[in-house]
Design a protein around this motif. Structure first.
Motif, mmCIF file in Angstrom:
data_model
loop_
_atom_site.group_PDB
_atom_site.id
_atom_site.type_symbol
_atom_site.label_atom_id
_atom_site.label_comp_id
_atom_site.label_asym_id
_atom_site.label_seq_id
_atom_site.Cartn_x
_atom_site.Cartn_y
_atom_site.Cartn_z
ATOM 1 N N VAL A 102 68.147 94.923 22.090
ATOM 2 C CA VAL A 102 67.614 93.675 22.652
ATOM 3 C C VAL A 102 66.118 93.555 22.371
ATOM 4 O O VAL A 102 65.606 92.450 22.158
ATOM 5 C CB VAL A 102 67.906 93.604 24.163
ATOM 6 C CG1 VAL A 102 67.268 92.375 24.790
ATOM 7 C CG2 VAL A 102 69.419 93.580 24.406
ATOM 8 N N ALA A 103 65.424 94.683 22.324
ATOM 9 C CA ALA A 103 63.966 94.667 22.110
ATOM 10 C C ALA A 103 63.572 94.320 20.685
ATOM 11 O O ALA A 103 62.420 93.959 20.420
ATOM 12 C CB ALA A 103 63.376 96.023 22.488
ATOM 13 N N LEU A 108 59.534 93.063 16.383
ATOM 14 C CA LEU A 108 59.181 92.372 15.138
ATOM 15 C C LEU A 108 58.017 91.403 15.339
ATOM 16 O O LEU A 108 57.267 91.115 14.401
ATOM 17 C CB LEU A 108 60.398 91.620 14.582
ATOM 18 C CG LEU A 108 61.554 92.504 14.095
ATOM 19 C CD1 LEU A 108 62.760 91.660 13.730
ATOM 20 C CD2 LEU A 108 61.122 93.362 12.914
ATOM 21 N N ARG A 109 57.858 90.903 16.557
ATOM 22 C CA ARG A 109 56.745 89.998 16.865
ATOM 23 C C ARG A 109 55.463 90.754 17.190
ATOM 24 O O ARG A 109 54.418 90.135 17.410
ATOM 25 C CB ARG A 109 57.102 89.117 18.068
ATOM 26 C CG ARG A 109 58.048 87.989 17.729
ATOM 27 C CD ARG A 109 58.293 87.109 18.930
ATOM 28 N NE ARG A 109 59.114 85.967 18.549
ATOM 29 C CZ ARG A 109 58.995 84.761 19.093
ATOM 30 N NH1 ARG A 109 58.119 84.544 20.037
ATOM 31 N NH2 ARG A 109 59.769 83.783 18.699
ATOM 32 N N ARG A 119 60.454 92.461 29.569
ATOM 33 C CA ARG A 119 61.268 91.301 29.198
ATOM 34 C C ARG A 119 62.704 91.702 28.927
ATOM 35 O O ARG A 119 63.642 90.977 29.284
ATOM 36 C CB ARG A 119 60.653 90.596 27.987
ATOM 37 C CG ARG A 119 59.410 89.802 28.384
ATOM 38 C CD ARG A 119 58.629 89.284 27.216
ATOM 39 N NE ARG A 119 59.304 88.204 26.509
ATOM 40 C CZ ARG A 119 58.708 87.459 25.579
ATOM 41 N NH1 ARG A 119 57.448 87.673 25.266
ATOM 42 N NH2 ARG A 119 59.376 86.503 24.967
ATOM 43 N N VAL A 120 62.885 92.868 28.312
ATOM 44 C CA VAL A 120 64.246 93.358 28.037
ATOM 45 C C VAL A 120 64.982 93.611 29.339
ATOM 46 O O VAL A 120 66.132 93.190 29.513
ATOM 47 C CB VAL A 120 64.199 94.631 27.167
ATOM 48 C CG1 VAL A 120 65.569 95.307 27.128
ATOM 49 C CG2 VAL A 120 63.738 94.292 25.754
ATOM 50 N N VAL A 155 65.831 86.828 24.052
ATOM 51 C CA VAL A 155 64.752 87.562 24.714
ATOM 52 C C VAL A 155 63.376 87.062 24.292
ATOM 53 O O VAL A 155 62.427 87.076 25.072
ATOM 54 C CB VAL A 155 64.893 89.091 24.472
ATOM 55 C CG1 VAL A 155 64.607 89.440 23.009
ATOM 56 C CG2 VAL A 155 64.007 89.887 25.417
ATOM 57 N N ALA A 156 63.262 86.583 23.056
ATOM 58 C CA ALA A 156 61.975 86.085 22.567
ATOM 59 C C ALA A 156 61.769 84.599 22.865
ATOM 60 O O ALA A 156 60.824 83.992 22.365
ATOM 61 C CB ALA A 156 61.842 86.343 21.069
#
Length: 229
Positions: A102-103, A108-109, A119-120, A155-156
């Motif tokens: 999920v992370a 990548l960001r 956030r995860v 998630v993002a």
């Protein structure tokens, strides 16, 4: 302002096969809708154009009013970070934990590990997966794996989530559960476009439906015009 717009889009593959022909529609911010049609109608091609996995032969695909024809090179990855994708077969990394899967979009960001972890955990909690964050995908049920795929896609907080037959491998009860999760996303600012050939499920959702037939958009049905059979 629409988050996504197709303006007379056609896609012809080498050999002459026309996958899409003069397709026009718009998706508003905070809207959920379906695209349906028989196998080979053009649903997958439409989704590939949104992800920049394919380019149109004619016409324009606009994302936040930016013509995707102008998105090249390194900007392609940046565009894809604004489009969450849920696959029928999950495409999870089988050697990584649920939390690590999920992370991935946050990593990548370049989001800091601590912020990403928060956030995860938050999204896993919302999707009923908090107790499974250290599990490997192989230890999960099919429904849990699909929920992990959704968690990774949202998630993002992308502007748009696209899902390609997300309930294709699930039983009816799980299909309803997954659709309910997707239907809750527009309230949080993510528009949702689902490709599905499950007409019964689509009708029950009472959302706008685009109907493709042999690459042409033959119907754009408003929720109030959907009739239960």
């Amino acid at each position: 302002m629409p988050v996504l717009r197709f303006d007379n889009v056609s896609k012809q593959y080498p050999g002459g096969h026309a996958a899409l022909a003069e397709v026009s529609f718009a998706v508003d911010a905070g809207e959920m809708l379906f695209v349906t049609g028989r196998s080979g109608a053009g649903k997958s091609t439409l989704l590939k154009l949104i992800q920049l996995a394919e380019r149109p032969s004619r016409g324009a695909v606009l994302f936040d009013e930016r013509n995707l024809a102008r998105v090249r090179g390194g900007a392609i990855a940046a565009h894809r970070r604004n489009v969450g994708v849920v696959y029928q077969n999950h495409q999870l990394l089988m050697d990584r934990s649920v939390a690590d899967n999920v992370a991935l979009p946050l990593v990548l960001r370049g989001i800091k590990r601590g912020d990403a972890g928060k956030r995860v955990r938050s999204i896993l909690d919302k999707l009923g997966l908090a107790a499974r964050e250290r599990a490997l995908p192989s230890q999960l049920s099919a429904g849990e794996q699909q929920r992990v795929g959704i968690a990774r896609a949202v998630v993002a907080e992308p502007a748009l989530l696209i899902a390609d037959e997300p309930t294709g491998n699930l039983d009816p009860a799980l299909s309803t559960e997954i659709m309910a999760l997707l239907a809750a996303l527009p309230e949080r600012g993510t528009s949702v476009l689902v490709a599905s050939h499950d007409l019964g499920l689509v009708k029950r959702m009472k959302k706008r439906v685009l109907v493709l037939d042999q690459g042409r958009l033959v119907d754009d049905i408003a929720p109030e015009d959907l009739v239960d059979e």
